[in-house]
Design a protein around this motif. Structure first.
Motif, short mmCIF file in Angstrom:
data_model
loop_
_atom_site.label_atom_id
_atom_site.label_comp_id
_atom_site.label_asym_id
_atom_site.label_seq_id
_atom_site.Cartn_x
_atom_site.Cartn_y
_atom_site.Cartn_z
N MET A 1 -57.29 1.63 -17.35
CA MET A 1 -56.83 0.26 -17.56
C MET A 1 -55.62 -0.01 -16.67
O MET A 1 -54.72 0.81 -16.60
CB MET A 1 -56.47 0.08 -19.04
CG MET A 1 -55.88 -1.29 -19.34
SD MET A 1 -55.44 -1.51 -21.06
CE MET A 1 -57.02 -1.96 -21.72
N PRO A 2 -55.61 -1.15 -16.01
CA PRO A 2 -54.46 -1.47 -15.16
C PRO A 2 -53.17 -1.56 -15.96
O PRO A 2 -53.18 -1.81 -17.16
CB PRO A 2 -54.82 -2.84 -14.57
CG PRO A 2 -56.28 -3.00 -14.76
CD PRO A 2 -56.64 -2.18 -15.96
N ASN A 3 -52.09 -1.37 -15.29
CA ASN A 3 -50.78 -1.47 -15.89
C ASN A 3 -50.29 -2.91 -15.70
O ASN A 3 -49.85 -3.26 -14.62
CB ASN A 3 -49.86 -0.46 -15.21
CG ASN A 3 -48.61 -0.19 -15.99
OD1 ASN A 3 -48.44 -0.66 -17.11
ND2 ASN A 3 -47.73 0.58 -15.40
N LEU A 4 -50.43 -3.74 -16.73
CA LEU A 4 -50.07 -5.15 -16.66
C LEU A 4 -48.76 -5.42 -17.38
O LEU A 4 -48.54 -4.91 -18.47
CB LEU A 4 -51.16 -6.01 -17.32
CG LEU A 4 -52.27 -6.52 -16.42
CD1 LEU A 4 -53.29 -5.46 -16.17
CD2 LEU A 4 -52.91 -7.71 -17.07
N HIS A 5 -47.92 -6.25 -16.77
CA HIS A 5 -46.65 -6.64 -17.36
C HIS A 5 -46.45 -8.14 -17.19
O HIS A 5 -46.78 -8.69 -16.13
CB HIS A 5 -45.48 -5.92 -16.67
CG HIS A 5 -45.59 -4.44 -16.70
ND1 HIS A 5 -45.21 -3.69 -17.77
CD2 HIS A 5 -46.06 -3.58 -15.78
CE1 HIS A 5 -45.43 -2.41 -17.52
NE2 HIS A 5 -45.95 -2.32 -16.31
N ILE A 6 -45.90 -8.76 -18.20
CA ILE A 6 -45.57 -10.19 -18.15
C ILE A 6 -44.04 -10.27 -18.09
O ILE A 6 -43.35 -9.70 -18.92
CB ILE A 6 -46.09 -10.94 -19.40
CG1 ILE A 6 -47.56 -10.62 -19.69
CG2 ILE A 6 -45.85 -12.43 -19.24
CD1 ILE A 6 -48.55 -11.04 -18.66
N ILE A 7 -43.53 -10.99 -17.10
CA ILE A 7 -42.09 -11.09 -16.88
C ILE A 7 -41.70 -12.56 -16.77
O ILE A 7 -42.36 -13.32 -16.06
CB ILE A 7 -41.69 -10.34 -15.59
CG1 ILE A 7 -42.01 -8.85 -15.74
CG2 ILE A 7 -40.22 -10.56 -15.24
CD1 ILE A 7 -42.01 -8.09 -14.44
N GLU A 8 -40.64 -12.94 -17.47
CA GLU A 8 -40.09 -14.27 -17.27
C GLU A 8 -39.04 -14.13 -16.18
O GLU A 8 -38.05 -13.42 -16.35
CB GLU A 8 -39.45 -14.81 -18.55
CG GLU A 8 -38.89 -16.20 -18.35
CD GLU A 8 -38.10 -16.71 -19.54
OE1 GLU A 8 -37.62 -17.86 -19.44
OE2 GLU A 8 -37.92 -15.99 -20.53
N GLY A 9 -39.28 -14.75 -15.04
CA GLY A 9 -38.32 -14.59 -13.96
C GLY A 9 -38.79 -15.17 -12.64
O GLY A 9 -39.84 -15.80 -12.55
N ASP A 10 -38.02 -14.89 -11.62
CA ASP A 10 -38.21 -15.41 -10.28
C ASP A 10 -39.03 -14.42 -9.45
O ASP A 10 -38.56 -13.33 -9.12
CB ASP A 10 -36.82 -15.62 -9.66
CG ASP A 10 -36.86 -16.23 -8.27
OD1 ASP A 10 -37.94 -16.28 -7.65
OD2 ASP A 10 -35.78 -16.63 -7.79
N ILE A 11 -40.23 -14.81 -9.10
CA ILE A 11 -41.13 -13.93 -8.34
C ILE A 11 -40.55 -13.54 -6.98
O ILE A 11 -40.85 -12.48 -6.46
CB ILE A 11 -42.53 -14.56 -8.19
CG1 ILE A 11 -43.55 -13.50 -7.73
CG2 ILE A 11 -42.49 -15.76 -7.25
CD1 ILE A 11 -44.99 -13.96 -7.82
N THR A 12 -39.69 -14.37 -6.42
CA THR A 12 -39.13 -14.05 -5.11
C THR A 12 -38.19 -12.85 -5.16
O THR A 12 -37.86 -12.28 -4.12
CB THR A 12 -38.38 -15.24 -4.47
OG1 THR A 12 -37.21 -15.53 -5.24
CG2 THR A 12 -39.28 -16.46 -4.38
N LEU A 13 -37.78 -12.45 -6.34
CA LEU A 13 -36.90 -11.29 -6.51
C LEU A 13 -37.67 -10.02 -6.88
O LEU A 13 -37.07 -8.97 -7.07
CB LEU A 13 -35.84 -11.58 -7.58
CG LEU A 13 -34.95 -12.81 -7.31
CD1 LEU A 13 -34.01 -13.04 -8.48
CD2 LEU A 13 -34.19 -12.65 -6.01
N ALA A 14 -38.99 -10.12 -6.99
CA ALA A 14 -39.81 -8.98 -7.39
C ALA A 14 -39.73 -7.86 -6.35
O ALA A 14 -39.86 -8.11 -5.15
CB ALA A 14 -41.27 -9.41 -7.57
#
Length: 172
Positions: A1-14
């Motif tokens: 199973m893939p490792n999925l995470h939900i994050i509240e934040g700015d994707i440009t800082l990933a």
């Protein structure tokens, strides 16, 4: 199973190998997440996009993806994908799933171990957030993507909560 995470934040800082850009078909930058990614990446990203050959004024058709260098972002790549306009397409769920699948396939082809997605098509393209989350998460749970870390970056607590609830439901 893939490792999925939900994050509240700015994707440009990933800090990931690839950031996915919810782009328009010409890949020229625009509003929303597309504009934010182009602004954070700097002018190099637009230069990279312009190297992609346009066919009938389209560099990336709906449901497909293209990859470029990431400019000033912390990632190695930006994967540009074009999601469907919800009320314009006959089968928006099929095209949205294809946008996620194509992005993940490009990431794997380029030896990426991690990828960050925005909520593709949920802004100006009008895709209902819960329905989009269900399509995205179901697509990303496919066995073929089990070896890549997948992070969904959501803007705002409400969107984060909806995506997290969809993921929690799938994990039961």
């Amino acid at each position: 199973m893939p490792n999925l995470h939900i994050i509240e934040g700015d994707i440009t800082l990933a800090t990931v190998d690839a950031i996915v850009n919810a782009a328009d078909p010409m890949l020229l930058g625009g509003g929303g997440v597309d504009g934010a990614i182009h602004q954070a990446a700097g002018p190099t990203l637009l230069s990279e996009c312009l190297k992609i050959k346009a066919v009938r004024k389209i560099r990336c058709p709906v449901g497909e993806a293209r990859i470029t260098a990431a400019g000033n972002l912390a990632s190695r790549y930006v994967i540009h994908t074009v999601g469907p306009k919800y009320h314009r397409e006959e089968q928006p769920q099929k095209l949205l799933a294809a946008a996620y699948r194509q992005s993940l396939s490009l990431a794997l082809e380029n030896n990426c171990q991690s990828i960050a997605f925005p909520a593709i098509s949920c802004g100006a393209y009008g895709y209902p957030i819960r329905e989009a989350a269900e399509v995205a998460i179901q697509t990303c749970l496919a066995d073929e993507f089990k070896n890549i870390d997948i992070l969904f970056y959501l803007y705002g607590q409400k969107n984060y909560s909806i995506w997290q609830s969809v993921l929690d439901k799938k994990n039961r």
